[in-house]
Design an enzyme around this catalytic site. Structure first.
Site, PDB file in Angstrom:
ATOM      1  CG  HIS A  92      28.712 -42.670  36.285  1.00  0.00           C
ATOM      2  ND1 HIS A  92      28.268 -43.081  37.515  1.00  0.00           N
ATOM      3  CD2 HIS A  92      29.834 -41.963  36.501  1.00  0.00           C
ATOM      4  CE1 HIS A  92      29.116 -42.643  38.445  1.00  0.00           C
ATOM      5  NE2 HIS A  92      30.063 -41.969  37.859  1.00  0.00           N
ATOM      6  CG  HIS A 101      30.223 -36.586  38.224  1.00  0.00           C
ATOM      7  ND1 HIS A 101      29.240 -37.086  37.416  1.00  0.00           N
ATOM      8  CD2 HIS A 101      31.047 -37.625  38.523  1.00  0.00           C
ATOM      9  CE1 HIS A 101      29.453 -38.387  37.238  1.00  0.00           C
ATOM     10  NE2 HIS A 101      30.551 -38.725  37.896  1.00  0.00           N
TER      11      HIS A 101
END
Lengths: 328, 328
Positions: A216, A57
Site C-alpha cells: 500500500h 493488488h
C-alpha cells in the site's frame, strides 16, 4: 492523477463487472455485496477456500479463483478491507459442508473483519494468516509482518490440497507450514496513486527507491539511492534467506512479482539476478513464476518471494490450476 | 530514468537469460545471435512460424513461443528491428521441411530485414504482414498502417492451424484474412522511456493523452485532454469498426491490452466500457483477452483490438496453446 477510469466511486464496480464478463467461463461476480466465486462450485465435501482484501493488488485475489485454488475472493474498496457481510455471503455461496478456510493477509482491518465473519459463520471456519514480508516487523496497517506476494504460494498449494480432498485441519496445517517457509521483500521506484486520493501516496525523488516497501506504499526499511538490479536482488534475497533459512541444496520456488508499473523486461532481468543470488547460496530454483501477481496499483517496482519446497508442496504447486491468472 | 536494470547495454541479454531460465520447460534461448525457440521443436512436416521485432513489447513475441503458436521469435534491441542473421539462424533451428511463415509487424526496418532473410533462406518462406493499427496511415517508422496488438490474434490463430497440419499456402491465406478482419487503436497517458535514451520518448502534460499512439511512442491522431474510460472506449471502438466494418450480430474477439504501466484494474474497467460499446453496436463479444500482451515498456495506457470471428477462426482461437503468456 492519470488513470483510465470514469467516476472515482465507480472504479471497483466497473472493474469487477469487466472481470466477470471477461472470465464468465470461470467465475461469477456478485456486486452487492461484492464477491467472486468459482462458476463450477460449490463441491460437496470439499474444503472451501476464501480469501480477500483491499482492491488495487490485482490479480490478487479474484484472479486466483477457480479450480485448484480459491473458491471465492472478497474485494474491498481500494486498499480497504472487505466487510464481514461480503465474507459471510461468499462463504455461504461456496460452502460444501467440509468447512471454510480463510486465507488472510496480515493487516489489522482484514484480520478483524475475517475474525468477525468467522464468528458469525454457520459452518466451521479455520484461518491461515500470511505474513511473508520480511522487510519490517510492525507497519502502518499491521502488527507483526505484512502479508504480501507469498500469499499466492499459500493459496496455490493449499488450493491443490483442498481440490484433492484434504480436510479442514490438514489445509490449515499445510497453509501455516507454507507461510512459514515463505519470505518476500519489495522495492518501489515510484509511488502508487489511489484513485480516491488523486495524488501519489508518498513522495520519492528521481534518484531514490524505497527498500522494503509495502503493497500500500507503506514505508520499508530505508529510503536509498537507486541501486542496480543485481544489488536489489542481493539485498532482497539476503533478507529473505535470513528469515526462512534455506539450507544449501534446498529446492526453492522463486517468484519475481511486478508491483503494477514495471514492464516484463525488468521483471525477467530481476529474475535472472535473483536466480543467480539463489544459486550462489547453493539453492536449487526448482519452480519459478514471473509477472504481475500481487500489485500496488501503478507502482513501479518489484518484489522477490522465496518459498522452501518439499516433495509434497512441489507436487501440490504442480497440480492443475485453472484461474484467470494462473493456469496449468 | 528509474528502471530495475544493471548496465544499459546488458538489459536485453539479461532479460532474455531470465526468460529462458524461468520457462526452460517451454523454450530454449539462444544469445548469439538472439532468438527463442520451442523446446519441443522442430516437428517434421509442420509449417514453422517465425516472428520477431524490437524488444520492449513483451510478452510479444517471445512469450508466445510454444505449442500452438510461434516456433521462434527474434528479439531486436529495444525498439529496433532484429537482424537477418538472427532470423536465418532461428529459421534453421525450427525448419520442419514444410516451409517457414514469417509474421511481421509493418515497420520499415522489420519489413526490410525479414525480406532479406526470406531471400537468403534455404527453405520456402511466406510472410504475413500485420497492419492492424487503424490510428494513422503512415507513421514515423512505417509506410501504411502499423502492426500492433492484433498481431497476437494472427499468431494464435495461424499457430493453431499450423499445429493441425495446414500447409504454408493455407497458413499465409489464413494469416492475411485474420489481419484484414482485425483492427486496433491505443491511447497513451504517459510516455515510455527507452533504457539507452534515458529520458521519456515524448513529453505529455498532466491533463493530456495521446490518442492513437504507436507502440514506440509514435504520434497518433491527436493530443487531447484526458477523457473518461467510456469516452476512450467509444472513440477507439468507433475508429476500429469504421475499418473492419463488423455487421450487427457478428461475433468478435475483444482484446484490451495494457501498454506496460497501467494496472489490471484499469484494463478490466476499460474492457467493461469497450464491451458495452460493442454490444450497443449489436456485436457479440464471443472471445476476450485482457492484460499486458503488446506493451511499450513502461508506458501507461491501453489499446483495444477487435477481430471479426468466423466458425473456423473461433475454433482455432480455442485450440490448445502452451506458451509463457498464453495457455489453455
Amino acid at each position: 492523477m492519470k488513470k483510465i477510469i470514469n467516476a472515482v466511486d465507480d472504479v471497483l464496480t466497473e472493474a469487477l463487472a469487466g472481470f466477470g464478463a471477461a472470465h464468465a467461463d470461470l467465475v461469477s461476480v456478485n456486486l452487492n455485496p461484492k464477491y467472486v466465486v468459482r462458476r463450477d462450485g460449490p463441491r460437496q465435501g470439499k474444503v472451501a477456500l476464501l480469501s480477500g482484501g483491499g482492491s488495487g493488488h490485482e490479480p490478487l485475489h479474484a484472479g486466483f479463483v477457480g479450480k485448484g485454488m480459491l473458491d471465492a475472493a472478497c474485494p474491498g474498496e481500494v486498499f480497504t478491507s472487505p466487510t464481514p457481510d461480503q465474507m459471510l455471503a461468499a462463504a455461504a455461496a461456496i460452502d460444501g459442508d467440509a468447512g471454510i478456510l480463510q486465507i488472510v493477509k496480515n493487516y489489522a482491518g482484514d484480520v478483524m473483519n475475517f475474525e468477525m465473519a468467522a464468528e458469525m459463520a454457520e459452518t466451521e471456519v479455520a484461518t491461515v494468516l500470511t505474513n511473508d514480508d520480511v522487510a519490517v516487523e510492525d507497519s502502518l496497517h499491521s502488527q507483526g509482518r505484512r502479508g504480501v506476494a507469498g500469499t499466492i504460494v499459500v493459496e496455490k498449494i493449499v488450493g491443490a490440497a483442498a481440490e484433492q480432498g484434504a480436510d479442514l485441519a490438514a489445509c490449515k496445517v499445510l497453509g501455516d507450514r507454507v507461510n512459514a517457509a515463505t519470505g518476500s521483500m519489495a522495492v518501489a521506484l515510484t509511488s502508487c496513486t489511489v484513485p480516491a486520493a488523486g495524488t501519489p501516496t508518498f513522495a520519492i525523488g528521481e534518484g531514490e527507491m524505497e527498500l522494503g516497501v509495502g503493497i500500500h506504499g507503506e514505508p520499508g526499511r530505508e529510503r536509498t539511492a537507486l541501486i542496480s538490479a543485481d544489488a536489489i536482488a542481493e539485498t532482497l534475497v539476503d533478507a529473505i534467506c535470513k528469515s526462512i533459512e534455506p539450507q544449501s541444496g534446498d529446492p526453492v520456488l522463486l517468484l519475481v512479482n511486478g508491483m503494477g508499473g514495471s514492464p516484463a523486461m525488468e521483471l525477467y532481468l530481476l529474475y535472472h539476478a535473483a536466480r543467480t543470488q539463489c544459486e550462489s547460496r547453493g539453492l536449487t530454483v526448482a519452480r519459478s513464476l514471473v509477472g504481475n501477481y500481487c500489485t500496488s496499483l501503478d507502482m513501479a517496482g518489484a518484489s522477490i518471494t522465496l518459498s522452501r519446497l518439499s516433495d509434497d508442496t512441489t507436487a501440490l504447486w504442480d497440480a492443475p490450476v485453472h484461474t484467470a491468472s494462473l493456469r496449468w
